[in-house]
Design a protein around this motif. Structure first.
Motif, mmCIF file in Angstrom:
data_model
loop_
_atom_site.group_PDB
_atom_site.id
_atom_site.type_symbol
_atom_site.label_atom_id
_atom_site.label_comp_id
_atom_site.label_asym_id
_atom_site.label_seq_id
_atom_site.Cartn_x
_atom_site.Cartn_y
_atom_site.Cartn_z
ATOM 1 N N GLN A 1 -9.330 3.605 5.014
ATOM 2 C CA GLN A 1 -8.238 4.252 4.300
ATOM 3 C C GLN A 1 -7.148 3.244 3.948
ATOM 4 O OE1 GLN A 1 -8.624 7.963 3.729
ATOM 5 N NE2 GLN A 1 -7.546 6.894 2.113
ATOM 6 N N THR B 1 0.851 -1.184 0.000
ATOM 7 C CA THR B 1 0.000 0.000 0.000
ATOM 8 C C THR B 1 0.890 1.238 0.000
ATOM 9 O OG1 THR B 1 -1.896 1.038 1.087
ATOM 10 C CG2 THR B 1 -0.237 0.070 2.527
ATOM 11 N N ASP B 2 0.261 2.391 -0.140
ATOM 12 C CA ASP B 2 1.027 3.640 -0.160
ATOM 13 C C ASP B 2 1.268 4.129 1.261
ATOM 14 O OD1 ASP B 2 1.145 4.157 -3.030
ATOM 15 O OD2 ASP B 2 -1.022 4.405 -2.907
ATOM 16 N N LEU B 3 2.440 4.689 1.457
ATOM 17 C CA LEU B 3 2.771 5.214 2.782
ATOM 18 C C LEU B 3 1.728 6.229 3.255
ATOM 19 C CD1 LEU B 3 4.774 5.407 5.150
ATOM 20 C CD2 LEU B 3 5.918 7.250 3.909
ATOM 21 N N TYR B 4 1.118 6.957 2.325
ATOM 22 C CA TYR B 4 0.193 7.994 2.795
ATOM 23 C C TYR B 4 -1.019 7.417 3.503
ATOM 24 C CZ TYR B 4 -3.184 8.619 -1.227
ATOM 25 O OH TYR B 4 -4.162 8.515 -2.171
ATOM 26 N N GLN B 5 -1.354 6.160 3.220
ATOM 27 C CA GLN B 5 -2.466 5.547 3.967
ATOM 28 C C GLN B 5 -2.093 5.435 5.443
ATOM 29 O OE1 GLN B 5 -4.887 5.510 2.060
ATOM 30 N NE2 GLN B 5 -4.426 4.659 0.036
ATOM 31 N N ILE B 6 -0.885 4.976 5.711
ATOM 32 C CA ILE B 6 -0.417 4.851 7.092
ATOM 33 C C ILE B 6 -0.347 6.247 7.724
ATOM 34 C CG2 ILE B 6 1.507 4.099 8.561
ATOM 35 C CD1 ILE B 6 0.260 1.722 7.202
ATOM 36 N N ASN B 7 0.130 7.200 6.951
ATOM 37 C CA ASN B 7 0.260 8.553 7.508
ATOM 38 C C ASN B 7 -1.106 9.163 7.836
ATOM 39 O OD1 ASN B 7 2.981 8.337 7.416
ATOM 40 N ND2 ASN B 7 3.295 9.774 5.718
ATOM 41 N N MET B 8 -2.069 8.941 6.967
ATOM 42 C CA MET B 8 -3.416 9.450 7.281
ATOM 43 C C MET B 8 -3.985 8.745 8.507
ATOM 44 S SD MET B 8 -5.274 10.234 3.641
ATOM 45 C CE MET B 8 -4.606 8.955 2.602
ATOM 46 N N TYR C 1 -2.367 7.630 10.902
ATOM 47 C CA TYR C 1 -1.675 8.172 12.063
ATOM 48 C C TYR C 1 -2.252 9.535 12.452
ATOM 49 C CZ TYR C 1 2.103 9.632 15.157
ATOM 50 O OH TYR C 1 2.823 10.059 16.236
ATOM 51 N N SER D 1 6.179 5.447 -3.077
ATOM 52 C CA SER D 1 5.096 5.484 -2.093
ATOM 53 C C SER D 1 4.793 4.084 -1.563
ATOM 54 C CB SER D 1 3.825 6.044 -2.733
ATOM 55 O OG SER D 1 3.348 5.160 -3.742
ATOM 56 N N PHE E 1 2.814 15.292 11.703
ATOM 57 C CA PHE E 1 4.103 15.188 11.004
ATOM 58 C C PHE E 1 4.833 16.525 11.004
ATOM 59 C CE2 PHE E 1 1.343 11.878 9.397
ATOM 60 C CZ PHE E 1 2.163 10.765 9.513
ATOM 61 N N GLY F 1 5.188 9.847 1.490
ATOM 62 C CA GLY F 1 3.740 9.869 1.412
ATOM 63 C C GLY F 1 3.171 11.070 2.123
ATOM 64 N N THR F 2 2.081 11.599 1.613
ATOM 65 C CA THR F 2 1.444 12.754 2.242
ATOM 66 C C THR F 2 0.032 12.368 2.668
ATOM 67 O OG1 THR F 2 0.748 13.557 0.088
ATOM 68 C CG2 THR F 2 2.865 14.342 0.900
ATOM 69 N N ILE G 1 5.078 0.909 0.372
ATOM 70 C CA ILE G 1 5.774 0.563 1.615
ATOM 71 C C ILE G 1 6.440 -0.790 1.554
ATOM 72 C CG2 ILE G 1 5.648 0.844 4.098
ATOM 73 C CD1 ILE G 1 2.778 1.364 3.972
ATOM 74 N N LEU H 1 1.487 2.504 -7.443
ATOM 75 C CA LEU H 1 1.018 1.172 -7.046
ATOM 76 C C LEU H 1 -0.440 0.874 -7.412
ATOM 77 C CD1 LEU H 1 1.367 -1.553 -5.663
ATOM 78 C CD2 LEU H 1 1.087 -0.427 -3.466
ATOM 79 N N PHE I 1 -8.779 12.802 3.109
ATOM 80 C CA PHE I 1 -8.345 13.293 4.418
ATOM 81 C C PHE I 1 -8.888 14.697 4.659
ATOM 82 C CE2 PHE I 1 -5.295 15.343 7.290
ATOM 83 C CZ PHE I 1 -5.237 14.420 8.331
#
Lengths: 475, 475
Positions: free
Chosen positions: A119, A8-15, A17, B181, B219, B195-196, B183, B156, B201
């Motif tokens: 998400q 998955t995309d890092l932004y999913q984890i960031n959101m 969080y 992006s 962040f 990632g943003t 992971i 992805l 969001f």
């Protein structure tokens, strides 16, 4: 790749969080998966990938290795990492049946879950659905062009990796091809497998005829000979005819010859003539060589004498359109126990989303059983069973009044509170479902070029809601 | 997919069986992997996928389930199935280093093995090499267009399945992108991840500013804000500026804003002006939205104020050219302890293969260290170290005499008697090797459109051998 949790995309984890930090991650939300345009100029798409999506959802687990890795990526708080460690999907998912003939704008799958969970699964679900729906649709186009001839999926070596070949073969079978060359797809999905020999096989022997003899002896009941290694008309076909006649003497039958280069219209007609003159009228002609639906259609219009079409690169990559742009958009958020609809504005009117907790209804003509139109409506709306007027989602003056119909609700619950409700149908069943539906749609919608646009409209209530929200956002 | 043994075409098994029946499967043969045209009009390709190929080769094992399945496919003799059950690859493989800048016609990888073994591995190796070389090359094009700006791989959700996204991210990193992006690719390959947040969001909150605040609080050192959810210039950027100024007061720094729709040239210039006027001159502008190398080049030529390019669909699928046509051709067969060269004739002269057990030599100018040409020669030939005249493979009147060069032999032994000789270099090392080589090649060869054709020529002896064999075959 067995555990797709981290695919998955890092932004999913960031959101997740950021929601966690605001204590918002438990707030329930509704997301829709849909696409805006069918791939490759087609009039529809074939929804595929649901089985893999459900496998993925049921098996989401962050491993200790994942947690350790995420810790190295950012200084997420321990309480958050602890949540990930115990993460399970607990939401509800409704989806169309795998193999459904689907159209732009309509939700193929609807997720209702705490926002953090909803998400996380976005990217992985889109990857699976975008890929498999794309290839199933491409296959349906190719099968349409072949007009009842056998179509074989031959593309593994040009697939975007082994897994793209694997699920691509599955999707192609759903879309209507008859068999694959890909053994692992045959083994795991029960797809019929086919294979002959390569040029290298002919080259290994001193003489082409020796190679053909060796192959026909190893496969007395399944011999198909590749005839273009040296010279199709001067050597390959005459040698194949010798083999065919020798096999007949032993009570066997040469199944076919394969053309893999040159002008397939000309060569197939010559091959047919030569085979027929030798009395081998029942030997099939298999063709392969950069085929796609357009070339198949053209070759057929030139009366090429081809019985079986082996399609490789163009099918397994959907070469002319190698990605479906399926998206995942927020449609509603829970507020005080109610669903508050949400909409995404865009400069481009076709990109404004449809708000609210929705359903999709297909209307069929009672007399002909033909699909008349699809309607996107709010889930709680009642759909009149006698007469309904529906609107074009962009141009509301485009109206259509339907009568004498039956309706089908296309979204079925597949996961409830994280548990799968759904026993996946056999692949043969999904494939047959596709064939059955396509036969009902008018040929104008199945046309390969510039197809007739099938109606996917909004209910009056959804339309009104959308307008209200647009004005609110703009105001 | 961990065990790729069965990720192959049925015809490989069928050829193995026919060889087995004729007791020919132990006969040694040489095959070359090469491509005929770099993807997407590029002047070269970046060879990628070797590490996965070697993993595959070392782990080839037919399971009992595989054997049982094959038994259901055809009535193969038990002696043959027993051979499969005990199958190990025992041959030799030489390959170019992963990350080598490669050109049409030259063997990227050479297999020398008993024909049955050499045949089995064709499809799987091609699947891996075709995919990863394709994406690495596409990435190199995009990085070339970005002229030193940071490029992020964001694709992805549009990849042809999770694994295509996974190895695609790895290949894109080899080709020069700076981060992904994805992971799981970050976790397994050590690629930097970025990632943003998404539009959803912003939509979840009542106000955009609340969403931005929540994100920047989660962040504080890595905030990049997506500014186009409602209205880029009227809302998104003004809100981001508020956040940027507030962060500055706390001794923090807003890293960037992201534009994901609209006219990126216009919006980035306006955004830059607004940010600069607010004193936020060091806030980067990230752009994403159907970017590819052509659009990046165009935006840069219009002086778009974009610092970081997020590239999705077009990179991860190599959208304009989603398959590399790498092939695997028989070059020689053992006969009485000698290598008997083999050639595949074709109506199309560019498709006639190069016979024999070969090597590939790269010539560098001693003064400038620039690559001058590649030479395909017979393995046993000595390459003169002072002066050499080389020939165009199709037009022998096109000659070139080289002097004052050093040479590099590009094929290295990687597997000997089935055992891996090669300790795979770190991904960073492969990526750096690509950068270093590309910097040496003249910009004309790196040009995105209509690049200069780099010389890949044949040695005199190989040329003579090829002509002799062509005349023999034709006679």
């Amino acid at each position: 790749m067995n555990n797709l949790t981290m695919s998955t995309d890092l932004y999913q984890i960031n959101m997740m969080y950021a929601y966690h930090k605001k204590n918002l991650d438990g707030r329930r939300a509704v997301f829709d998966v849909f696409f805006r345009k069918p791939p490759g100029g087609n009039g529809y798409a074939i929804f595929a990938g649901l089985e893999q999506v459900l496998d993925y959802i049921e098996n989401i687990r962050f491993t200790e290795e994942d947690i350790a890795y995420l810790r190295s990526v950012y200084s997420y708080e321990d309480t958050f990492l602890e949540k990930l460690r115990n993460f399970r999907f607990t939401g509800n998912i409704a989806a169309m049946k795998e193999g459904t003939v689907v159209f732009p704008g309509e939700p193929l799958l609807r997720v209702e879950a705490p926002i953090g969970e909803a998400q996380l699964i976005e990217t992985t679900m889109l990857t699976i659905i975008n890929h498999q729906t794309l290839i199933a649709t491409k296959a349906a186009r190719i099968v349409e062009a072949a007009k009842g001839d056998t179509v074989l999926e031959f593309g593994l070596r040009r697939a975007q990796g082994a897994e793209a070949g694997y699920y691509g073969a599955r999707a192609a079978y759903i879309g209507g091809v008859h068999a694959t060359s890909n053994i692992i797809a045959g083994r795991d999905f029960g797809i019929p497998v086919r294979g002959t020999h390569a040029h290298s096989f002919v080259q290994l022997f001193e003489h082409e005829l020796d190679a053909f003899t060796a192959y026909s002896e190893a496969f007395p009941d399944e011999t198909v000979l590749l005839v273009d290694t040296y010279d199709t008309l001067e050597m390959g076909i005459p040698h194949a005819i010798k083999i065919g006649l020798a096999m007949r003497e032993k009570g066997k039958k040469l199944l076919g010859i394969r053309l893999d280069s040159g002008d397939l219209a000309y060569l197939s007609k010559e091959a047919r003539r030569m085979l027929d003159e030798a009395g081998l009228t029942d030997v099939a002609i298999v063709a392969s060589s950069d085929l796609d639906e357009r070339l198949i259609q053209d070759l057929k219009s030139q009366e090429a004498k081809i019985n079986i079409w082996g399609v490789g690169t163009n099918l397994i990559t959907s070469y002319d359109c190698p990605a479906l742009g399926g998206v995942y958009k927020l449609a509603a958020v829970e507020k005080n126990g109610e669903w508050e609809p949400r909409l995404k504005i865009s400069e481009n009117p076709t990109k404004i989303t449809n708000p609210g907790y929705k359903k999709v209804i297909r209307f069929y003509d009672r007399a002909t059983d033909k699909p008349l139109a699809d309607l996107i409506a709010l889930a709680k709306e009642e759909i009149p069973q006698d007469e309904i007027t529906i609107f074009h989602p962009l141009f509301p003056h485009k109206r259509k009044t339907l009568r004498n119909y039956r309706t089908e609700s296309l979204l079925y619950p597949v996961i409830e509170r994280g548990r799968r409700l759904y026993d996946p149908p056999a692949l043969e069943e999904i494939r047959a479902y596709v064939r059955k539906q396509l036969a009902r749609f008018s040929p104008e919608i199945r046309r390969l070029v510039n197809p007739h646009e099938y109606h996917v409209d909004l209910s009056q209530r959804l339309w009104d809601l959308k307008q209200t929200l647009i004005h609110q956002e703009r105001g």
